[in-house]
Design an enzyme around this catalytic site. Structure first.
Site, PDB file in Angstrom:
ATOM      1  N   CYS A 253       0.813  -1.229   0.000  1.00 59.20           N
ATOM      2  CA  CYS A 253       0.000   0.000   0.000  1.00 59.20           C
ATOM      3  C   CYS A 253       0.841   1.272   0.000  1.00 59.20           C
ATOM      4  O   CYS A 253       0.324   2.366  -0.266  1.00 59.20           O
ATOM      5  CB  CYS A 253      -0.895   0.035   1.222  1.00 59.20           C
TER       6      CYS A 253
ATOM      7  N   CYS B 188      -4.710  15.518  25.878  1.00 62.09           N
ATOM      8  CA  CYS B 188      -4.451  16.949  26.116  1.00 62.09           C
ATOM      9  C   CYS B 188      -5.760  17.723  26.169  1.00 62.09           C
ATOM     10  O   CYS B 188      -5.950  18.617  26.991  1.00 62.09           O
ATOM     11  CB  CYS B 188      -3.604  17.519  24.982  1.00 62.09           C
TER      12      CYS B 188
END
Lengths: 288, 140
Positions: free
Chosen positions: A105, A249
């Site tokens: 790929c 975060c």
């Protein structure tokens, strides 16, 4: 009448000055200048931490805090991500049910290409990340996509990063491509916009707040942020992707986090990686 | 000429002084220092530092009123979510409000829904602030 004229003129000058400043500062699609942003960010950190070499920012907080660095160097003697890289290699080389594999790929068989991600796909009109293409590869070959944050996807990505160590990031924003520039600006705006109950932007911690304690933690500098992902965090006890960290975060600022690989997070990665252009891939890394 | 400059200077600086004495600032200061229901003075008049959601929730603790407040909070949270500025805890607070209503504790349900609506409203304010101020911390 004379006074009114004078007032109008003076106020005009004041407003024009403000507008000129705003227009020149790269905050709109018409004025945004990624290279100027990157230079300004580097200069900011050079001024804040004159002892630190720009190239060392791939090591995050360890580039600017000597005590943390000493601990990290000890951890790196027996890197906690080592087994994950080995497992990632095995997963990478295990053929899918149809006999094909990840190597089919990607360019160059998927080896030494981490530095080219993320990139702007003109055909699809969106930012493509490495993890996104790992899952696209699976789906194109009749396999189920992997979960985004941890586990197999992080291991495959870690192996691919490992084969790309020391390659230099050179993320491009195609010239004249307004949509690509808009994606960059969107990422930049996300990074600097305050959000969540704690009213914090990414920049509050990772630009202005770099190396300033938040309880027991020292936030890392934004420069070099993406270079060492996927990362083995001691807190997690395993490997995680960049978007897993973004979600964390986001939660830390008490925002409801976006899902990994949403367009906004991919744009954020595009902006952040552009900021680290010129630095090398050193993933996977180890962090607290 | 001199007069004109003084007037211009006054006009330019006026918003700064006005901002220092704004109602919002006086309200937030009273709220932060003395909490919900604090009485404060602004420009000669007295006011009470109560969030609009707290006033909305200050009704009879009935099932219908609790449901109405929950519905309002959900609608507001949907609004902020669409802007991408939803806060982390709001969804859980809404779930707790619904649980309290199901248990028949309508006062608790009203208060929790008011808190959730407040989160959503401030999130929307935060979004609008971010649109025009996000660039303030960009290094140049």
């Amino acid at each position: 009448m004379k006074i009114i004229k004078m007032m109008t003129l003076s106020l005009g000058v004041v407003l024009a000055t403000q507008m000129t400043q705003a227009a020149d500062s790269g905050f709109t699609l018409a004025t945004v200048n990624p290279e100027a942003d990157r230079t300004a960010l580097q200069n900011y950190f050079k001024k804040r931490f004159p002892e630190s070499e720009v190239q060392d920012y791939v090591n995050g907080i360890y580039a600017v805090d000597a005590d943390s660095r000493a601990q990290w160097e000890e951890i790196e003697e027996f890197p906690p991500y080592e087994f994950a890289v080995e497992e990632g290699e095995e997963l990478f080389n295990t053929p899918f049910a149809n006999g094909k594999g990840y190597a089919d790929c990607f360019e160059n068989g998927g080896v030494g290409i981490r530095q080219n991600f993320p990139y702007w796909s003109k055909e699809e009109g969106t930012v493509k990340t490495l993890e996104m293409e790992i899952n696209e590869c699976r789906e194109a070959n009749g396999e189920q996509p992997l979960k985004w944050g941890k586990g197999e996807i992080a291991k495959v990505s870690a192996y691919m990063a490992w084969t790309s160590r020391d390659q230099v990031f050179d993320v491009k924003i195609p010239e004249g491509d307004t949509a690509a520039m808009a994606a960059y600006l969107d990422g930049k705006k996300f990074f600097y916009a305050k959000r969540g109950q704690l009213n914090l932007s990414c920049a509050n911690c990772h630009v202005q707040g770099t190396n300033i304690r938040i309880r027991a933690d020292l936030p890392s500098p934004q420069l070099g942020h993406v270079s060492h992902f996927p990362v083995f965090r001691s807190k997690w006890g395993d490997l995680g992707t960049l978007h897993r960290r973004y979600s964390g975060c986001h939660k830390d600022s008490r925002s409801k986090p976006l899902k990994p690989q949403t367009e906004t997070f991919r744009n954020l990665e595009y902006f952040q990686t552009y900021m680290s252009n010129g630095l090398v891939v050193n993933g996977p890394g180890a962090r607290k | 000429m001199k007069k004109a400059l003084i007037i211009v200077a006054a006009l330019t600086l006026a918003p700064t002084f006005a901002a220092a004495e704004s109602f919002e600032k006086a309200y937030l200061k009273a709220r932060a220092m003395y909490g919900q229901g604090a009485v404060f003075e602004w420009q000669g008049n007295q006011y009470v530092a109560t969030h609009e959601e707290e006033s909305e929730a200050n009704v009879d603790a009935t099932e219908a009123n609790a449901q109405m407040m929950i519905d309002k909070a959900k609608a507001k949270n949907k609004e902020v979510a669409a802007l991408g500025f939803e806060w982390k805890l709001t969804g859980d607070i809404l779930k707790k409000a619904e649980a309290a209503k199901a248990d028949g504790d309508y006062r608790k349900a009203l208060d929790l829904a008011a808190q959730a609506k407040y989160h959503a409203r401030i999130g929307i304010q935060q979004y609008h602030y971010a649109q025009s101020n996000w660039q303030l911390s960009v290094p140049e």
